[in-house]
Each structure stands twice: as C-alpha cells, then as structure tokens.
Design an enzyme around this catalytic site. Structure first.
Site, PDB file in Angstrom:
ATOM      1  N   MET A 145      12.696 -28.794  85.272  1.00  0.00           N
ATOM      2  CA  MET A 145      13.432 -29.578  86.256  1.00  0.00           C
ATOM      3  C   MET A 145      12.747 -30.934  86.473  1.00  0.00           C
ATOM      4  O   MET A 145      11.564 -30.968  86.822  1.00  0.00           O
ATOM      5  CB  MET A 145      13.487 -28.805  87.582  1.00  0.00           C
ATOM      6  CG  MET A 145      14.341 -29.500  88.605  1.00  0.00           C
ATOM      7  SD  MET A 145      14.744 -28.395  89.969  1.00  0.00           S
ATOM      8  CE  MET A 145      13.185 -28.427  90.831  1.00  0.00           C
ATOM      9  N   THR A 168      23.888 -35.490  95.827  1.00  0.00           N
ATOM     10  CA  THR A 168      25.258 -36.012  95.848  1.00  0.00           C
ATOM     11  C   THR A 168      26.004 -35.706  97.142  1.00  0.00           C
ATOM     12  O   THR A 168      27.231 -35.682  97.153  1.00  0.00           O
ATOM     13  CB  THR A 168      26.058 -35.473  94.636  1.00  0.00           C
ATOM     14  OG1 THR A 168      26.201 -34.063  94.789  1.00  0.00           O
ATOM     15  CG2 THR A 168      25.365 -35.786  93.325  1.00  0.00           C
ATOM     16  N   ASP A 213      21.924 -33.012  91.988  1.00  0.00           N
ATOM     17  CA  ASP A 213      22.107 -31.875  92.889  1.00  0.00           C
ATOM     18  C   ASP A 213      23.492 -31.947  93.524  1.00  0.00           C
ATOM     19  O   ASP A 213      23.797 -32.881  94.262  1.00  0.00           O
ATOM     20  CB  ASP A 213      21.039 -31.916  93.986  1.00  0.00           C
ATOM     21  CG  ASP A 213      21.195 -30.763  94.952  1.00  0.00           C
ATOM     22  OD1 ASP A 213      20.814 -29.634  94.591  1.00  0.00           O
ATOM     23  OD2 ASP A 213      21.713 -30.980  96.076  1.00  0.00           O
ATOM     24  N   LEU A 221      12.193 -35.750  90.186  1.00  0.00           N
ATOM     25  CA  LEU A 221      12.988 -36.670  91.009  1.00  0.00           C
ATOM     26  C   LEU A 221      14.462 -36.365  90.802  1.00  0.00           C
ATOM     27  O   LEU A 221      14.997 -36.536  89.703  1.00  0.00           O
ATOM     28  CB  LEU A 221      12.742 -38.104  90.558  1.00  0.00           C
ATOM     29  CG  LEU A 221      11.869 -38.990  91.402  1.00  0.00           C
ATOM     30  CD1 LEU A 221      11.873 -40.401  90.847  1.00  0.00           C
ATOM     31  CD2 LEU A 221      12.255 -38.997  92.858  1.00  0.00           C
ATOM     32  N   ARG A 252      18.760 -49.688  95.477  1.00  0.00           N
ATOM     33  CA  ARG A 252      18.030 -48.550  96.054  1.00  0.00           C
ATOM     34  C   ARG A 252      17.788 -47.457  95.026  1.00  0.00           C
ATOM     35  O   ARG A 252      16.775 -46.764  95.065  1.00  0.00           O
ATOM     36  CB  ARG A 252      18.792 -47.987  97.251  1.00  0.00           C
ATOM     37  CG  ARG A 252      18.524 -48.807  98.502  1.00  0.00           C
ATOM     38  CD  ARG A 252      19.027 -48.095  99.730  1.00  0.00           C
ATOM     39  NE  ARG A 252      18.656 -48.833 100.922  1.00  0.00           N
ATOM     40  CZ  ARG A 252      19.122 -48.559 102.132  1.00  0.00           C
ATOM     41  NH1 ARG A 252      19.996 -47.571 102.284  1.00  0.00           N
ATOM     42  NH2 ARG A 252      18.726 -49.257 103.162  1.00  0.00           N
ATOM     43  N   HIS A 268      23.842 -21.525  98.566  1.00  0.00           N
ATOM     44  CA  HIS A 268      23.675 -22.713  99.420  1.00  0.00           C
ATOM     45  C   HIS A 268      22.934 -22.388 100.721  1.00  0.00           C
ATOM     46  O   HIS A 268      22.071 -23.142 101.164  1.00  0.00           O
ATOM     47  CB  HIS A 268      25.046 -23.327  99.717  1.00  0.00           C
ATOM     48  CG  HIS A 268      24.989 -24.760 100.141  1.00  0.00           C
ATOM     49  ND1 HIS A 268      25.924 -25.675  99.762  1.00  0.00           N
ATOM     50  CD2 HIS A 268      24.121 -25.439 100.933  1.00  0.00           C
ATOM     51  CE1 HIS A 268      25.619 -26.862 100.293  1.00  0.00           C
ATOM     52  NE2 HIS A 268      24.530 -26.732 101.014  1.00  0.00           N
ATOM     53  N   THR A 307      23.114 -47.580  96.460  1.00  0.00           N
ATOM     54  CA  THR A 307      23.333 -48.877  95.802  1.00  0.00           C
ATOM     55  C   THR A 307      22.434 -48.929  94.558  1.00  0.00           C
ATOM     56  O   THR A 307      21.429 -48.209  94.502  1.00  0.00           O
ATOM     57  CB  THR A 307      22.947 -50.054  96.721  1.00  0.00           C
ATOM     58  OG1 THR A 307      21.540 -49.962  97.001  1.00  0.00           O
ATOM     59  CG2 THR A 307      23.732 -50.035  98.019  1.00  0.00           C
ATOM     60  N   LYS A 353      25.964 -25.415  93.980  1.00  0.00           N
ATOM     61  CA  LYS A 353      25.648 -24.349  94.940  1.00  0.00           C
ATOM     62  C   LYS A 353      26.878 -23.543  95.328  1.00  0.00           C
ATOM     63  O   LYS A 353      27.975 -24.099  95.500  1.00  0.00           O
ATOM     64  CB  LYS A 353      25.036 -24.952  96.211  1.00  0.00           C
ATOM     65  CG  LYS A 353      23.925 -25.935  95.971  1.00  0.00           C
ATOM     66  CD  LYS A 353      23.240 -26.367  97.253  1.00  0.00           C
ATOM     67  CE  LYS A 353      22.386 -27.597  97.045  1.00  0.00           C
ATOM     68  NZ  LYS A 353      23.117 -28.856  97.115  1.00  0.00           N
ATOM     69  N   TYR A 361      30.237 -30.040  99.086  1.00  0.00           N
ATOM     70  CA  TYR A 361      30.293 -31.503  99.221  1.00  0.00           C
ATOM     71  C   TYR A 361      31.664 -32.058  98.828  1.00  0.00           C
ATOM     72  O   TYR A 361      31.957 -33.226  99.064  1.00  0.00           O
ATOM     73  CB  TYR A 361      29.190 -32.192  98.384  1.00  0.00           C
ATOM     74  CG  TYR A 361      27.776 -31.743  98.695  1.00  0.00           C
ATOM     75  CD1 TYR A 361      27.472 -31.069  99.878  1.00  0.00           C
ATOM     76  CD2 TYR A 361      26.726 -31.982  97.820  1.00  0.00           C
ATOM     77  CE1 TYR A 361      26.181 -30.641 100.160  1.00  0.00           C
ATOM     78  CE2 TYR A 361      25.440 -31.564  98.093  1.00  0.00           C
ATOM     79  CZ  TYR A 361      25.173 -30.892  99.261  1.00  0.00           C
ATOM     80  OH  TYR A 361      23.892 -30.473  99.531  1.00  0.00           O
TER      81      TYR A 361
HETATM   82  N1  LIG Z   1      20.707 -27.531 100.782  1.00  0.00           N
HETATM   83  C1  LIG Z   1      21.160 -28.214 101.801  1.00  0.00           C
HETATM   84  O1  LIG Z   1      21.680 -27.651 102.770  1.00  0.00           O
HETATM   85  C2  LIG Z   1      21.064 -29.696 101.795  1.00  0.00           C
HETATM   86  C3  LIG Z   1      21.149 -30.397 102.999  1.00  0.00           C
HETATM   87  C4  LIG Z   1      21.019 -31.785 102.963  1.00  0.00           C
HETATM   88  C5  LIG Z   1      20.846 -32.435 101.756  1.00  0.00           C
HETATM   89  N2  LIG Z   1      20.789 -31.735 100.593  1.00  0.00           N
HETATM   90  C6  LIG Z   1      20.653 -32.407  99.276  1.00  0.00           C
HETATM   91  O2  LIG Z   1      19.587 -33.303  99.324  1.00  0.00           O
HETATM   92  C7  LIG Z   1      20.044 -34.615  98.991  1.00  0.00           C
HETATM   93  C8  LIG Z   1      19.160 -35.622  99.650  1.00  0.00           C
HETATM   94  O3  LIG Z   1      19.214 -35.490 101.084  1.00  0.00           O
HETATM   95  P1  LIG Z   1      19.329 -36.764 101.981  1.00  0.00           P
HETATM   96  O4  LIG Z   1      20.621 -37.426 101.682  1.00  0.00           O
HETATM   97  O5  LIG Z   1      19.037 -36.387 103.362  1.00  0.00           O
HETATM   98  O6  LIG Z   1      18.137 -37.643 101.374  1.00  0.00           O
HETATM   99  P2  LIG Z   1      17.349 -38.891 101.863  1.00  0.00           P
HETATM  100  O7  LIG Z   1      17.084 -39.661 100.614  1.00  0.00           O
HETATM  101  O8  LIG Z   1      16.232 -38.442 102.740  1.00  0.00           O
HETATM  102  O9  LIG Z   1      18.326 -39.707 102.820  1.00  0.00           O
HETATM  103  C9  LIG Z   1      19.390 -40.455 102.312  1.00  0.00           C
HETATM  104  C10 LIG Z   1      19.645 -41.630 103.214  1.00  0.00           C
HETATM  105  O10 LIG Z   1      18.504 -42.489 103.185  1.00  0.00           O
HETATM  106  C11 LIG Z   1      18.910 -43.820 103.002  1.00  0.00           C
HETATM  107  N3  LIG Z   1      18.122 -44.403 101.886  1.00  0.00           N
HETATM  108  C12 LIG Z   1      18.099 -43.994 100.606  1.00  0.00           C
HETATM  109  N4  LIG Z   1      17.237 -44.737  99.893  1.00  0.00           N
HETATM  110  C13 LIG Z   1      16.714 -45.634 100.769  1.00  0.00           C
HETATM  111  C14 LIG Z   1      15.763 -46.663 100.631  1.00  0.00           C
HETATM  112  N5  LIG Z   1      15.178 -46.934  99.465  1.00  0.00           N
HETATM  113  N6  LIG Z   1      15.444 -47.367 101.736  1.00  0.00           N
HETATM  114  C15 LIG Z   1      16.023 -47.129 102.914  1.00  0.00           C
HETATM  115  N7  LIG Z   1      16.941 -46.156 103.111  1.00  0.00           N
HETATM  116  C16 LIG Z   1      17.278 -45.421 102.035  1.00  0.00           C
HETATM  117  C17 LIG Z   1      20.378 -43.822 102.659  1.00  0.00           C
HETATM  118  O11 LIG Z   1      21.013 -44.548 103.651  1.00  0.00           O
HETATM  119  P3  LIG Z   1      22.354 -45.385 103.397  1.00  0.00           P
HETATM  120  O12 LIG Z   1      23.446 -44.417 103.684  1.00  0.00           O
HETATM  121  O13 LIG Z   1      22.261 -46.487 104.386  1.00  0.00           O
HETATM  122  O14 LIG Z   1      22.322 -45.838 101.961  1.00  0.00           O
HETATM  123  C18 LIG Z   1      20.812 -42.382 102.687  1.00  0.00           C
HETATM  124  O15 LIG Z   1      21.873 -42.152 103.572  1.00  0.00           O
HETATM  125  C19 LIG Z   1      21.524 -34.600  99.386  1.00  0.00           C
HETATM  126  O16 LIG Z   1      22.293 -35.589  98.758  1.00  0.00           O
HETATM  127  C20 LIG Z   1      21.897 -33.214  98.922  1.00  0.00           C
HETATM  128  O17 LIG Z   1      22.072 -33.203  97.515  1.00  0.00           O
HETATM  129  C21 LIG Z   1      20.883 -30.370 100.603  1.00  0.00           C
END
Ligand SMILES: NC(=O)c1ccc[n+]([C@@H]2O[C@H](COP(=O)([O-])OP(=O)(O)OC[C@H]3O[C@@H](n4cnc5c(N)ncnc54)[C@H](OP(=O)(O)O)[C@@H]3O)[C@@H](O)[C@H]2O)c1
Length: 311
Positions: free
Chosen positions: A21, A28, A52, A24, A268, A118, A265, A85, A57
């Site tokens: 895996m 999604t 992921d 990084l 990012r 999930h 983006t 999931k 979703y």
């Molecule tokens: N198993 C589960 O129940 C579960 C739950 C939650 C998530 N997940 C998985 O984990 C993934 C990641 O979780 P997450 O979305 O919470 O991750 P995260 O990367 O901690 O947070 C994403 C948010 O951070 C902001 N961001 C991303 N890159 C940035 C940067 N370089 N500088 C500043 N802000 C930045 C983005 O904001 P903007 O919207 O402003 O771009 C985005 O909304 C999800 O997509 C999903 O696949 C799983």
C-alpha cells in the site's frame, strides 16, 4: 521512526494478498461530483497512486472515470492501489458480494486492492443508506454480527475478488475479537488519527500484529481553528520551510501509519504529495502535543461525521 527521505513514494507490505500500500493516499470523500473528477485527476497528476473510496461517498463512478483516464494515459493498474468500503446497510453476509460487485462496477475496475468494512455498526439492510425511525433514531440491525460480515469478506478474498480486506472506524476493544477469530487477519485498520488523536495504543497493537493503521483526517479535516494553525505545527513548518500540511503528513508517515488526505486543487495536491522526513527534534516536538480532540464521532454510532445526512 521511519528514516526515509522518499516518504512520499514509500509502500508498506500488507499481511495478505501480496499487495503493497502506498503510504500516501488520496481520500475521495468529496460531496461534489465535478470536484471529485477534477480532484482525483489532479491527485493522479501530482503522483498519488493510492485512492480511498466508499459506497457511502456516492461518487465511485466519478472517481472511476478519473482513474480510467489515468489508465488510458499510461498509468498501469498494478501501479494503482484502490480501496472501497462496504456500507453499514450491507453487513448481512448475503449482501456483501453484491455490494462489492456494485462498487467494482461503478469504479470500472476488475479487482480491488483493499475492501474495508466501513464501520462496525450494522444498519437495517436496504437501499436507504441512513435508515431512521420516525423520531430520527438510527435503525440498527441486530440480526448480524461483525464476525458474520467478516466471514463474508474472507470469502471475497478466497474467490479472488479483492486482494486484501480490513476494517474502519473501529476501536481496539471491537477489533480484538475480530482479529482473534479471523481466518484471514485484517490487513488494514482505517481510523481518524492526527497529533490531537494519536491512537497510540491501536497503532502499537496493529504494528505488533502485522496490520497497517491508515489515518484519516491527518490535517484535522482542514477545520479552523485546528491542526493547520496549531502553534507547534506552524513553528516547525516556518523553521523547515514547509507548509503545516506537509509537516502533519510527514509526521504521520514517520510514525509508521499510512495516511489519507483530500486536497481539492492541483496546487494542494502537489503540496500534499511533496513531503519529506522531519528532523527527529521536530518529530518529537509533535509527539509531545497534549491537546486531545476527536473530530468525527462515526466510531461511536456508525453515523458518518463528515457527510451531510440524507445525502
Ligand atoms: N473511514 C471513515 O469513516 C472516514 C472518515 C473520514 C474520512 N475518511 C477518508 O479519509 C480521507 C481524508 O480525510 P479528510 O478529508 O478529513 O482529510 P484531511 O486532508 O485531513 O482534510 C481535508 C481538508 O483539508 C483541507 N486541505 C487539504 N490540503 C490542504 C493544504 N495543503 N492546506 C490547507 N488545507 C488543506 C481541504 O480543505 P478545502 O476543502 O478547503 O480544500 C480539505 O477539505 C477522506 O477523503 C476519506 O477518503 C474516512
């Protein structure tokens, strides 16, 4: 602490299925269909190879379209690592393979690298992903155990449907009995983890038993105020000429977890993929942060914290 300047391209071996895996991963969980397509494309272009997804979703089709475009442009399927999931309403063993096949079809793939349960919570089976009674209470399904569902997941591996299986949103107490009774041990455990919720005990257990901990919300889900503005993280970022996001992602990989992040983006995506090892003093400084905060309560109820209900 992992010593590698090439953190971003590291792959970790799984305990079954011969897979590796990429540490990084691109998450999604993106509510908008058009943004899902462009963000997935930008992540591929930046170098992400681990994706992921989840039935819940409701955008597997759009993720699949972006992945297909990448494959058509020369990326090989073997280079990609794709996870999706099983949702809570499909825990009944007879629903597992059907749900798996539907996800595979939406993604347009022939196999999955990893399939996760999930959450450990079974909801009333059916097409309504968020079944509630008239008072708004979640309708759980007491007719199936997590072990019943796990046995059906093992069947998917036996039949060559997916290479590896695992669990998500699970506590150590719930993981233990599954681990002990499993014929095929979970390869991956996906949970919220970041400096405010380090999940140290769970990480230690996973490492001892050969399971990978895959951290979600490593940037604190981008919430502000939050980790991206934490004074310790900001000071380290300024000192090292990195961004707070790069510091948080590097820390997560150096402590031995894989990680999921969701940049939306191109800039990012490049920023979040461009990570390198932190010096030991910076790594230890982050380990000493005392704030504790869980951002997503899904682990307590099975109701997703970052997804609007009814969607
Ligand atoms: N198993 C589960 O129940 C579960 C739950 C939650 C998530 N997940 C998985 O984990 C993934 C990641 O979780 P997450 O979305 O919470 O991750 P995260 O990367 O901690 O947070 C994403 C948010 O951070 C902001 N961001 C991303 N890159 C940035 C940067 N370089 N500088 C500043 N802000 C930045 C983005 O904001 P903007 O919207 O402003 O771009 C985005 O909304 C999800 O997509 C999903 O696949 C799983």
């Amino acid at each position: 602490m992992a010593e590698s300047p090439e953190l971003r391209t590291m792959r970790m071996p799984l305990n079954h299925g011969n897979g590796q895996m990429p540490v990084l991963g691109f998450g999604t969980l993106i509510p908008d269909a058009a943004v899902t397509r462009t963000a997935t494309r930008d992540a591929l272009e930046a170098g992400f190879r681990h994706f992921d997804c989840a039935e819940r979703y409701r955008n597997e089709r759009e993720v699949g379209e972006a992945l297909q475009a990448g494959l058509a442009a020369g990326i090989t399927r073997e280079d990609l690592f794709v996870t999706t999931k099983l949702w809570n309403t499909n825990h009944r063993p007879e629903r597992v393979e059907q749900a798996f096949n539907a996800s595979l079809d939406r993604l347009g793939l022939r196999y999955l690298d990893l399939y996760l349960i999930h959450t450990p919570f079974a909801f009333q089976p059916g097409d309504e992903q968020d079944p509630r009674d008239r008072n708004g209470n979640v309708l759980y399904d007491n007719g199936v155990t997590l072990l019943d569902t796990w046995r059906a997941m093992e069947g998917l591996v036996d039949r060559g449907k997916c290479r590896a299986i695992g669990l998500s949103d699970i506590s150590l107490n719930e993981l233990l009995p599954v681990y002990e009774s499993a014929r095929i041990k979970p390869a991956v455990v996906q949970v919220e983890a970041h400096p405010y919720l380090p999940e140290t005990e769970l990480l230690k257990f996973c490492q001892e038993k050969g399971m990978l901990l895959l951290a979600f919300a490593p940037l604190g889900h981008g919430m502000r105020p939050g980790l991206l503005e934490d004074p310790v993280i900001s000071a380290i970022a300024a000192r090292l000429g990195k961004t707070p996001a790069q510091v948080l992602l590097a820390w997560a990989v150096q402590r031995g977890t894989a990680v999921l992040t969701t940049p939306k983006t191109p800039a990012r995506a490049r920023e979040n993929f461009d990570i390198s090892a932190l010096p030991e003093d910076a790594f230890n400084e982050i380990n000493r942060i005392q704030i504790r905060q869980r951002l997503n309560e899904v682990v307590k109820t099975g109701v997703p914290g970052f997804i609007a209900q009814g969607k």
